[in-house]
Design a protein around this motif. Structure first.
Motif, PDB file in Angstrom:
ATOM      1  N   ASN A   1     -13.369   5.321 -14.746  1.00 15.10           N
ATOM      2  CA  ASN A   1     -12.090   4.626 -14.609  1.00 15.10           C
ATOM      3  C   ASN A   1     -11.322   5.092 -13.371  1.00 15.10           C
ATOM      4  O   ASN A   1     -11.891   5.746 -12.495  1.00 15.10           O
ATOM      5  CB  ASN A   1     -11.254   4.803 -15.876  1.00 15.10           C
ATOM      6  N   PHE A   2     -10.055   4.826 -13.302  1.00 13.10           N
ATOM      7  CA  PHE A   2      -9.278   4.954 -12.069  1.00 13.10           C
ATOM      8  C   PHE A   2      -7.832   5.282 -12.390  1.00 13.10           C
ATOM      9  O   PHE A   2      -7.385   5.202 -13.542  1.00 13.10           O
ATOM     10  CB  PHE A   2      -9.321   3.630 -11.294  1.00 13.10           C
ATOM     11  N   ALA A   3      -7.076   5.613 -11.352  1.00  9.27           N
ATOM     12  CA  ALA A   3      -5.609   5.658 -11.399  1.00  9.27           C
ATOM     13  C   ALA A   3      -5.096   4.797 -10.255  1.00  9.27           C
ATOM     14  O   ALA A   3      -5.640   4.837  -9.151  1.00  9.27           O
ATOM     15  CB  ALA A   3      -5.101   7.088 -11.262  1.00  9.27           C
ATOM     16  N   VAL A   4      -4.053   4.011 -10.513  1.00 10.02           N
ATOM     17  CA  VAL A   4      -3.542   3.112  -9.475  1.00 10.02           C
ATOM     18  C   VAL A   4      -2.806   3.907  -8.397  1.00 10.02           C
ATOM     19  O   VAL A   4      -2.219   4.965  -8.649  1.00 10.02           O
ATOM     20  CB  VAL A   4      -2.615   2.035 -10.068  1.00 10.02           C
ATOM     21  N   ASP A   5      -2.824   3.392  -7.188  1.00 11.36           N
ATOM     22  CA  ASP A   5      -2.313   4.110  -6.022  1.00 11.36           C
ATOM     23  C   ASP A   5      -0.866   4.592  -6.143  1.00 11.36           C
ATOM     24  O   ASP A   5      -0.554   5.708  -5.706  1.00 11.36           O
ATOM     25  CB  ASP A   5      -2.473   3.244  -4.765  1.00 11.36           C
ATOM     26  N   PRO A   6       0.065   3.802  -6.696  1.00  8.45           N
ATOM     27  CA  PRO A   6       1.460   4.270  -6.730  1.00  8.45           C
ATOM     28  C   PRO A   6       1.684   5.553  -7.521  1.00  8.45           C
ATOM     29  O   PRO A   6       2.708   6.221  -7.337  1.00  8.45           O
ATOM     30  CB  PRO A   6       2.208   3.095  -7.377  1.00  8.45           C
ATOM     31  N   LEU A   7       0.741   5.922  -8.383  1.00  9.99           N
ATOM     32  CA  LEU A   7       0.905   7.132  -9.186  1.00  9.99           C
ATOM     33  C   LEU A   7       0.590   8.409  -8.415  1.00  9.99           C
ATOM     34  O   LEU A   7       0.983   9.495  -8.825  1.00  9.99           O
ATOM     35  CB  LEU A   7       0.013   7.057 -10.428  1.00  9.99           C
ATOM     36  N   PHE A   8      -0.110   8.288  -7.300  1.00 10.05           N
ATOM     37  CA  PHE A   8      -0.515   9.487  -6.563  1.00 10.05           C
ATOM     38  C   PHE A   8       0.690  10.128  -5.873  1.00 10.05           C
ATOM     39  O   PHE A   8       1.463   9.451  -5.197  1.00 10.05           O
ATOM     40  CB  PHE A   8      -1.589   9.141  -5.534  1.00 10.05           C
ATOM     41  N   VAL A   9       0.818  11.444  -6.051  1.00  9.09           N
ATOM     42  CA  VAL A   9       1.887  12.205  -5.410  1.00  9.09           C
ATOM     43  C   VAL A   9       1.264  13.239  -4.478  1.00  9.09           C
ATOM     44  O   VAL A   9       0.086  13.579  -4.596  1.00  9.09           O
ATOM     45  CB  VAL A   9       2.789  12.902  -6.445  1.00  9.09           C
TER      46      VAL A   9
ATOM     47  N   ALA B   1      -8.645  13.400  -8.525  1.00 14.02           N
ATOM     48  CA  ALA B   1      -8.301  11.976  -8.633  1.00 14.02           C
ATOM     49  C   ALA B   1      -8.419  11.278  -7.287  1.00 14.02           C
ATOM     50  O   ALA B   1      -8.896  10.138  -7.202  1.00 14.02           O
ATOM     51  CB  ALA B   1      -6.884  11.831  -9.190  1.00 14.02           C
ATOM     52  N   ASP B   2      -7.999  11.952  -6.237  1.00 12.95           N
ATOM     53  CA  ASP B   2      -8.066  11.360  -4.905  1.00 12.95           C
ATOM     54  C   ASP B   2      -9.514  11.131  -4.476  1.00 12.95           C
ATOM     55  O   ASP B   2      -9.850  10.116  -3.865  1.00 12.95           O
ATOM     56  CB  ASP B   2      -7.360  12.276  -3.899  1.00 12.95           C
ATOM     57  N   GLU B   3     -10.381  12.062  -4.829  1.00 10.19           N
ATOM     58  CA  GLU B   3     -11.784  11.970  -4.419  1.00 10.19           C
ATOM     59  C   GLU B   3     -12.581  10.990  -5.275  1.00 10.19           C
ATOM     60  O   GLU B   3     -13.438  10.252  -4.759  1.00 10.19           O
ATOM     61  CB  GLU B   3     -12.436  13.351  -4.505  1.00 10.19           C
ATOM     62  N   LEU B   4     -12.291  10.941  -6.585  1.00  4.82           N
ATOM     63  CA  LEU B   4     -13.183  10.256  -7.514  1.00  4.82           C
ATOM     64  C   LEU B   4     -12.602   9.022  -8.202  1.00  4.82           C
ATOM     65  O   LEU B   4     -13.365   8.151  -8.639  1.00  4.82           O
ATOM     66  CB  LEU B   4     -13.627  11.237  -8.612  1.00  4.82           C
ATOM     67  N   TYR B   5     -11.283   8.923  -8.310  1.00  3.87           N
ATOM     68  CA  TYR B   5     -10.717   7.931  -9.223  1.00  3.87           C
ATOM     69  C   TYR B   5      -9.703   6.994  -8.573  1.00  3.87           C
ATOM     70  O   TYR B   5      -8.753   6.554  -9.216  1.00  3.87           O
ATOM     71  CB  TYR B   5     -10.089   8.647 -10.427  1.00  3.87           C
ATOM     72  N   ARG B   6      -9.916   6.641  -7.329  1.00  2.43           N
ATOM     73  CA  ARG B   6      -9.095   5.637  -6.670  1.00  2.43           C
ATOM     74  C   ARG B   6      -9.567   4.237  -7.085  1.00  2.43           C
ATOM     75  O   ARG B   6     -10.762   4.004  -7.335  1.00  2.43           O
ATOM     76  CB  ARG B   6      -9.188   5.782  -5.156  1.00  2.43           C
ATOM     77  N   THR B   7      -8.645   3.286  -7.117  1.00  3.73           N
ATOM     78  CA  THR B   7      -9.017   1.918  -7.489  1.00  3.73           C
ATOM     79  C   THR B   7      -9.999   1.295  -6.506  1.00  3.73           C
ATOM     80  O   THR B   7     -10.858   0.500  -6.902  1.00  3.73           O
ATOM     81  CB  THR B   7      -7.770   1.024  -7.589  1.00  3.73           C
ATOM     82  N   ASP B   8      -9.892   1.638  -5.228  1.00  2.11           N
ATOM     83  CA  ASP B   8     -10.836   1.096  -4.240  1.00  2.11           C
ATOM     84  C   ASP B   8     -12.265   1.467  -4.589  1.00  2.11           C
ATOM     85  O   ASP B   8     -13.190   0.639  -4.475  1.00  2.11           O
ATOM     86  CB  ASP B   8     -10.494   1.609  -2.838  1.00  2.11           C
ATOM     87  N   ARG B   9     -12.451   2.715  -5.003  1.00  2.64           N
ATOM     88  CA  ARG B   9     -13.787   3.191  -5.369  1.00  2.64           C
ATOM     89  C   ARG B   9     -14.285   2.466  -6.630  1.00  2.64           C
ATOM     90  O   ARG B   9     -15.444   2.046  -6.711  1.00  2.64           O
ATOM     91  CB  ARG B   9     -13.736   4.710  -5.594  1.00  2.64           C
ATOM     92  N   TYR B  10     -13.390   2.338  -7.605  1.00  2.00           N
ATOM     93  CA  TYR B  10     -13.723   1.654  -8.863  1.00  2.00           C
ATOM     94  C   TYR B  10     -14.141   0.205  -8.597  1.00  2.00           C
ATOM     95  O   TYR B  10     -15.205  -0.250  -9.041  1.00  2.00           O
ATOM     96  CB  TYR B  10     -12.508   1.718  -9.785  1.00  2.00           C
ATOM     97  N   ASN B  11     -13.317  -0.509  -7.868  1.00  5.96           N
ATOM     98  CA  ASN B  11     -13.606  -1.921  -7.598  1.00  5.96           C
ATOM     99  C   ASN B  11     -14.884  -2.092  -6.782  1.00  5.96           C
ATOM    100  O   ASN B  11     -15.676  -3.010  -7.036  1.00  5.96           O
ATOM    101  CB  ASN B  11     -12.433  -2.562  -6.857  1.00  5.96           C
TER     102      ASN B  11
END
Length: 364
Positions: free
Chosen positions: A161-169, A343-353
């Motif tokens: 799965n993924f985390a959406v970009d706006p959540l990244f701090v 999360a930055d390395e493995l769970y970005r939406t770009d990678r998921y899609n």
């Protein structure tokens, strides 16, 4: 390419419906997409009313009609017995296109129960169709063996799965948050339904000594299965200023709750759990995590590296984890920074899609 997309979309918002929306948005940028929205009005599982039966019959009719024009089909499948029978009817409606169908299991625990050897008829029916389906997508390595004896191993693909970009701090924001741990902010953000562990969270807090209770604040956010369950929960936290319920949140409020939290808590034993997106969202937001060894969680979580693994259905185990978190904020911060990097390395939406698009395109 023309695609048929079959899956639930928000509302209501669940991990599965969010994942479907994210991938549908990506597909719509590249292809002509027909959609069959399988969303329900609430968080229940199964087919529980005449109205729902009518909806399911409509889905099957749409699948038959729209699959004739589709080059490929993407289908998110169910984990309940009644839901699986619905899926089987959809397989039948799309029979000629099964080699060009990708099915995506967003759960895990429920499907493992469904496919256990004692369910001989269901296993046989699913084996017949899965032998023809072009691709099977699971969330992690722990879910691959669910399809042992059901689907050919070489057609099974792992896409986390993924985390959406706006959540990244950024790291500076995380460090600043952990400079202020009075009180230590715990967050339970998920639908508050049976098996998610929110009741055990309240019981664990109440079992803390008075000094530790004053050092902790727990924020709860999410929807309930019924007004009765909501009232029961609100009654259980009434008069306790350190326990706060924020309702169903999204947008800016959701970002704020994640960014203020030090420890995200999901002590789940939910029977249809897969790989909770909320855990990956917590990683992106710079939180340590408290969770359980359930379904596919340990594909993305390691005790001591990402947070604390607690026992299922155990307020006492949760209490001990809270006490440990209060005692070692520096260790929490290290885990939070590690989680943000993972999360930055493995769970970005770009990678998921990109992974899903690659699988689907191979079916053309």
């Amino acid at each position: 390419m023309r695609m048929l997309f079959i899956g639930p979309l928000p509302e209501p918002v669940t991990g599965q419906s969010l994942a479907c929306q994210i991938f549908l948005d990506e597909l719509s940028k590249k292809y002509t997409v027909d959609v069959i929205n399988l969303s329900k009005r609430d968080f229940s599982s199964g087919i529980d009313s005449l109205g729902r039966i009518g909806e399911v019959l409509a889905y099957i009719w749409q699948a038959r009609r729209k699959s004739r024009m589709a080059d490929c089909i993407y289908f998110t499948i169910s984990q309940s017995i009644s839901g699986n029978f619905k899926d089987i009817l959809i397989y039948l409606a799309c029979f000629d296109k099964l080699p060009r169908m990708a099915v995506h299991l967003h759960g895990g625990a429920g499907m493992r129960e469904l496919f256990k050897p004692s369910n001989r008829i269901l296993r046989a029916l699913n084996r017949f169709f899965f032998g023809r389906i072009g691709a099977v997508i699971v969330l992690g390595a722990r879910h691959v063996d669910i399809f042992e004896g059901i689907a050919p191993v070489d057609r099974i693909h792992v896409v986390p799965n993924f985390a959406v970009d706006p959540l990244f701090v950024d790291e500076a924001t995380i460090c600043l948050k952990f400079d202020r741990v009075a009180p230590l902010r715990l967050l339970f953000l998920s639908n508050l339904i049976s098996g998610k562990g929110y009741i055990e969270m309240v019981e664990a807090y109440k079992s803390l000594d008075s000094n530790t209770r004053e050092q902790v604040q727990i924020d709860f956010a999410g929807g309930f299965q019924s007004q009765e369950k909501k009232n029961e929960f609100l009654s259980s936290i009434d008069g306790i200023s350190q326990l706060r319920y924020h309702g169903i949140v999204g947008g800016v409020r959701k970002l704020e709750l994640f960014r203020d939290a030090h420890l995200f808590c999901l002590p789940t034993y939910y029977p249809y759990e897969g790989q909770p997106i909320s855990i990956l969202e917590a990683y992106a937001s710079g939180c340590a995590v408290m969770t359980t060894d359930h379904s596919g969680i340990l594909d993305v979580f390691a005790n001591g590296r990402n947070g604390y693994c607690v026992e299922k259905r155990s307020p006492d185990s949760i209490r001990q984890a809270i006490e440990r978190a209060v005692a070692e904020p520096a260790a929490l911060c290290r885990m939070a920074l590690n989680n943000r990097a993972e999360a930055d390395e493995l769970y970005r939406t770009d990678r998921y899609n990109a992974r899903l698009v690659h699988i689907v395109e191979q079916l053309k």
